[in-house]
Design a protein around this motif. Structure first.
Motif, PDB file in Angstrom:
ATOM      1  N   TYR A 275       0.839  -1.209   0.000  1.00 31.56           N
ATOM      2  CA  TYR A 275       0.000   0.000   0.000  1.00 31.56           C
ATOM      3  C   TYR A 275       0.874   1.260   0.000  1.00 31.56           C
ATOM      4  CZ  TYR A 275      -3.054   3.689   1.782  1.00 31.56           C
ATOM      5  OH  TYR A 275      -3.743   4.868   1.953  1.00 31.56           O
ATOM      6  N   ILE A 315      -4.951  -0.264  -4.216  1.00 30.57           N
ATOM      7  CA  ILE A 315      -4.954  -1.062  -2.977  1.00 30.57           C
ATOM      8  C   ILE A 315      -5.644  -0.252  -1.888  1.00 30.57           C
ATOM      9  CG2 ILE A 315      -3.497  -2.132  -1.201  1.00 30.57           C
ATOM     10  CD1 ILE A 315      -1.327  -2.458  -3.350  1.00 30.57           C
ATOM     11  N   LYS A 317      -6.712   1.204   1.684  1.00 29.81           N
ATOM     12  CA  LYS A 317      -5.937   1.542   2.865  1.00 29.81           C
ATOM     13  C   LYS A 317      -6.122   0.453   3.911  1.00 29.81           C
ATOM     14  CE  LYS A 317      -5.107   5.210   6.231  1.00 29.81           C
ATOM     15  NZ  LYS A 317      -5.519   6.543   6.736  1.00 29.81           N
TER      16      LYS A 317
END
Length: 526
Positions: A275, A315, A317
């Motif tokens: 991420y 992606i 969080k």
């Protein structure tokens, strides 16, 4: 024939459930987003996730009680399913035994068919008689192989294992408590032996010995099951897979709960790193686009970067769970009798339990143990004079200072922020101290700025514990303090309680946690 197919699925580990692109929103919150899962015959799986992640909704979707918004939930044709819904309505006019015998309605119907054929034999011709004898023999073989003539013995074996026999088999269901009815429904579900069982908190109303019996039963069954449970020790002992619901995804891990925790932490670290890398890449690309889109010479490249950015699979969080560090201030008081409870009867108009007596000394770590609904919270509230006692006495030492956390997560205002809540309770604390206290229990950054009503159950428990950390005491009275807490927060709480120098009166459904804190056990029995 179908039973053979189910057994084949079990031995070959063929899929009996396929979930594809499952999406569902509940109360404006996305629980599942394009989630997929496969379950094979005979799998023993636990379902876990943070409070509010969607575990119970997932089970209800599988049972057909709730219809998903999108996606496909496909069961193997003809599969028999059993769903433990502790809030379901059952016919309360039946006795305990009458209700449990309904587990075998199909066999009773077959027996009636056989009796009807026997009745026809008296008027049948020789040819018809031969056919009737053949039919009745086939039915008799079926009933014998299915254990029909030992039904009552089978019922009593399971009922005894789960503590239902203590109710009395002739007792009307209307006389049972909610917890008693839940145990009864679980007993019936196990007796029906479905191909797959959907179990939502099956241990909620069971004593420890009955939980142990259930563990042995589930480990021996060839049926598949999906079970939600707050009892991690139970999940460790009965599950070979863990299904984790998180960030809208459903992911299956091989192994029991302890093995899942190790795998999940590794995956969570990798997920967070991915991420962060993607966010850096997005930031770079966005910056490049902004700097170059206006210049003719570089506009084409900027447009190409934008197309790449638009196609990028973002992606989500990661869910952040901050570690907590609990500690509880102690006021020195050494005495043999901090609290004396003498022949106390509690209830609402009439006693719900036999009279109870016990004494807490300065170093007593007291586990008040009993099934859900038996009256543990009622006892605590009566001891604290929040409820009127029916008879008996309770007396605290004159110098006792009590710190109490109740099971119910109630707050005066759901719109209040965590810092406002603590400032209202403790006006002498400055804002720096308030934020420091919140950070210690893992409510920092964006969590400290969210209204209490939007916090998860675990975060609300942390806030309650933060308040307790500012109350000097020599007795901690804790009613299910681990409800909704994650594993690391539970470990931190256990460490803090072991470091606390005063007495502890604990209500907890978690055996490992309670045994790791307490030196005295008091079992409540009806």
């Amino acid at each position: 024939m179908f039973a053979f197919l189910v057994q084949l699925c079990y031995y070959l580990r063929m899929s009996i459930l396929e979930i594809k692109d499952l999406s569902h929103v509940y109360d404006s919150k996305t629980l599942f987003s394009k989630a997929s899962l496969s379950v094979s015959g005979g799998e023993h799986s636990g379902i876990v996730g943070l409070n509010g992640a969607g575990k119970s909704t997932f089970i209800k979707i599988l049972s057909g009680e709730v219809l998903q918004d999108e996606g496909e939930v496909k069961w193997l044709n003809g599969l028999s399913r059993g769903y433990l819904d502790q809030h379901a309505n059952i016919d309360r006019s039946l006795t305990v035994m009458e209700y449990l015998r309904t587990s075998f309605d199909d066999m009773f119907a077959l027996n009636e068919r056989m009796e009807s054929l026997y009745a026809q034999m008296g008027e049948a011709s020789p040819d018809e008689l031969d056919k009737l004898i053949s039919k009745t023999n086939n039915i008799l073989d079926t009933l014998t192989n299915a254990g029909f003539f030992e039904i009552d013995s089978t019922i009593k074996k399971v009922a005894s294992g789960l503590g239902v026999s203590a109710f009395g088999y002739d007792t009307p269901i209307s006389n049972l408590s909610g917890g008693g009815r839940a145990k009864l429904m679980l007993t019936k579900l196990l007796l029906t032996k479905p191909d797959i069982m959907l179990l939502d908190e099956p241990t909620n109303f069971l004593d420890i010995e009955h939980i142990e019996w259930l563990q042995e039963f589930l480990n021996a069954t060839k049926s598949a099951f999906l079970v939600i449970s707050h009892d991690t020790d139970f999940l460790d002992k009965v599950c070979k897979n863990i299904i984790n619901i998180e960030n809208g995804e459903i992911k299956k891990y091989s192994g029991n709960y302890s093995q899942f925790i190790v795998q999940r932490e590794q995956n969570a670290k990798q997920y967070e790193e991915a991420y962060v890398r993607q966010q850096r890449e997005i930031e770079k690309m966005t910056d490049y686009i902004e700097r170059n889109k206006a210049r003719a010479a570089t506009a084409g490249m900027a447009n190409s970067h934008k197309k790449l950015l638009d196609k990028m699979e973002i992606i989500k969080k990661p869910t952040v769970i901050y570690d907590a560090e609990f500690s509880f201030p102690y006021v020195d008081l050494h005495t043999k009798e901090l609290l004396v409870v003498d022949k106390l009867e509690v209830g609402y108009g009439s006693p719900i339990l036999p009279p109870i007596s016990f004494t807490l000394g300065s170093e007593t770590r007291f586990w008040l143990r009993g099934t859900n609904g038996i009256g543990k919270t009622t006892i605590i509230k009566t001891i604290l004079n929040r409820l009127t006692r029916i008879s008996g006495k309770t007396s605290f030492h004159p110098a006792v200072k009590v710190a109490y956390i109740e099971q119910d997560l109630t707050f005066e205002s759901s719109e209040e922020l965590p810092a406002q809540y603590l400032s209202r309770l403790f006006p002498r604390l400055n804002q720096k101290d308030v934020r420091s206290l919140l950070a210690r229990v893992g409510l920092k950054n964006e969590l400290a700025l969210k209204p209490i009503g939007t916090l998860s159950g675990g975060e609300q428990v942390r806030l309650k514990l933060a308040a307790l950390m500012n109350v000097p005491s020599n007795i901690l009275i804790l009613d299910e303090p681990t409800n909704h807490l994650d594993v690391r927060a539970k470990d931190s709480l256990k460490k803090a309680l072991n470091q606390y120098k005063g007495a502890v009166l604990l209500v907890s459904h978690e055996k490992d946690f309670a045994e790791g804190v307490c030196n005295t056990v008091f079992d409540l029995k009806y």
